[in-house]
Scaffold this motif. Structure first.
Motif, short mmCIF file in Angstrom:
data_model
loop_
_atom_site.label_atom_id
_atom_site.label_comp_id
_atom_site.label_asym_id
_atom_site.label_seq_id
_atom_site.Cartn_x
_atom_site.Cartn_y
_atom_site.Cartn_z
N ALA A 16 -8.43 -16.41 -9.24
CA ALA A 16 -8.05 -15.90 -10.55
C ALA A 16 -7.42 -14.52 -10.43
N SER A 50 -4.85 -25.78 -17.57
CA SER A 50 -5.40 -25.43 -16.26
C SER A 50 -6.09 -26.62 -15.60
N CYS A 72 -12.94 -20.40 -9.65
CA CYS A 72 -12.20 -21.61 -10.05
C CYS A 72 -12.11 -22.56 -8.88
N LEU A 76 -15.61 -29.12 -11.94
CA LEU A 76 -14.93 -27.82 -11.95
C LEU A 76 -16.01 -26.75 -12.02
N THR A 101 -16.65 -22.98 -12.36
CA THR A 101 -15.91 -21.79 -12.81
C THR A 101 -16.88 -20.77 -13.35
N VAL A 130 -4.87 -18.46 -14.60
CA VAL A 130 -6.33 -18.39 -14.55
C VAL A 130 -6.67 -16.92 -14.31
N ILE A 134 -14.06 -16.19 -16.44
CA ILE A 134 -12.73 -16.72 -16.12
C ILE A 134 -12.13 -17.42 -17.34
N SER A 173 -8.89 -24.75 -5.11
CA SER A 173 -9.41 -23.49 -5.64
C SER A 173 -8.28 -22.53 -5.91
N GLN A 174 -8.34 -21.87 -7.05
CA GLN A 174 -7.36 -20.85 -7.38
C GLN A 174 -8.06 -19.50 -7.49
N HIS A 232 -9.01 -19.72 -18.76
CA HIS A 232 -8.06 -20.73 -18.26
C HIS A 232 -6.98 -21.01 -19.30
#
Length: 397
Positions: free
Chosen positions: A175, A155, A218, A143, A145, A264, A149, A172-173, A151
């Motif tokens: 945020a 998450s 993320c 991960l 990140t 996130v 960020i 991938s998100q 979470h």
């Protein structure tokens, strides 16, 4: 007759702008919809091991609001965090250790790689060091990140379940960025809107589609896919590293997914216009491959798509040109309608939607300023480092 010809020209330009907006509305992957969230998922029978890599340079101001959320991850499998202190001068590493002692939870290792060698951006050199530390544990997933960020407790569990269920090599998100100050509310949702317009999320997750993108804050990455794509070595020059990472994984045969996050969030504040201007302009020209011709085309495109509609509407009303008024007003209406879902995602009033042309003008000026800074020898920057080489974004495509 001269005035009639001039007014007629405005009408034709407005008609082209309206046609572009119809195409964007119907043919650009429905970029304006905000319902691309984590896909359906089921929990694996055996939870794979995960290592979290956090590059951090001078992040003491935000770390107390973000790192505890990683330490508190409710993940059934083996997980460990590697925070790479990239030459911080504000005590980032010491604060991270103190937070780990205070909060407990997921094991945390803090290390530093030293200054990056030639050909590497500082952030990716830090990522490389963190990935090397992580690989010694043999995780199935990484991960990646950012230090700003935060979470939700589930998450990581949700990301892994989505990757497992969908067979994704990268999940991938994007945020949810902070949008509290007046300027954040005006500029931040448009940033995500423009990104989705360039890289429609639905196309990113489609097998065989050329569109590839990720949100660097993320990214859950299958370790095998990272090795196959030579991440991060293959993208060591990239200032805009998230898109470069996605393209490398997809070029290596990987299946990727990108969507909007629900839990996130970025905790980094951008209270004033100067802060947001610096955030955008530091890498905008890099996105254009430091190419003046591409810059000129981008400026003209932004003007046609975002500035022409309100100008044509007002000019048409003032000069008695019904075509200019109708096409300009219609294009502005479509533009406003496509922006409403993003404002709702950010829980902001929809009355801000008609201001999108003004925000686009700001982005146009930020992009031009980014080019000016580059040609003055300042180049793209990240946390006090400057990258002026044109090939620094060769992987951006």
């Amino acid at each position: 007759m001269g005035q009639t010809a001039r007014v007629g020209l405005i009408g034709w330009i407005a008609a082209v702008s309206f046609a572009v907006w119809l195409w964007l509305l119907l043919c650009q992957g429905f970029f304006w919809r905000t319902d691309v969230r984590l896909p359906p998922r089921r929990e694996p029978h055996a939870w794979p091991s995960v290592c979290v890599v956090v590059p951090a340079r001078d992040e003491a101001a935000v770390l107390a609001a973000s790192l505890p959320s990683l330490l508190a991850q409710d993940y059934p499998g083996r997980v460990e965090i590697f925070l790479v202190d990239d030459g911080s001068l504000d005590g980032t590493g010491e604060l991270a250790r103190e937070l780990a002692r205070r909060h407990g939870g997921v094991p945390l290792t803090v290390d530093s790689p030293g200054e990056p060698p030639a050909g590497w951006t500082g952030k990716l050199w830090a990522v490389r060091h963190g990935v090397a530390l992580a690989r010694a544990r043999g995780p199935e997933y990484l991960l990646l990140t950012d230090a700003d960020i935060a979470h939700a407790p589930d998450s990581l569990r949700e990301l892994v379940a989505a990757a497992h269920t969908g067979g994704f090599d990268a999940v991938s998100q994007m945020a949810r960025l902070r949008a509290e100050s007046r300027w954040e509310r005006l500029v931040v949702p448009a940033f995500v809107y423009f990104f989705a317009q360039l890289y429609p999320f639905r196309r990113v997750g489609r097998r065989g589609a050329r569109t590839a993108a990720a949100a660097g804050g993320c990214v859950l990455l299958r370790t095998e896919a990272a090795e196959r794509a030579r991440i991060p070595d293959a993208i060591r020059h990239a200032v805009i590293d998230d898109v470069a990472l996605a393209r490398a994984v997809k070029a290596g045969g990987g299946h990727i997914w990108l969507g909007l996050a629900e839990h996130v969030d970025s905790v980094r504040p951008y209270p004033g216009l100067r802060d947001l201007w610096r955030m955008v302009s530091r890498s905008a020209y890099a996105q254009l491959r430091h190419n003046l011709a591409v810059l000129a085309g981008t400026v003209l495109g932004l003007a046609l798509v975002y500035l022409v509609p309100p100008v044509a509407l007002l000019a048409g009303l003032a000069l008695g040109d019904p075509a200019a008024a109708v096409f300009g007003g219609s294009a502005w209406l479509v533009m406003t309608g496509t922006y409403v879902p993003m404002l709702r995602y950010y829980r902001l009033p929809v009355r801000l939607a008609p201001l999108l042309p003004f925000t686009a003008l700001l982005y146009l000026l930020m992009t031009v300023d980014s080019a000016v800074q580059h040609h003055r020898g300042r180049g793209a920057a990240w946390k006090g480092r400057t990258y002026a080489r044109p090939d620094a974004v060769a992987d951006e495509g």
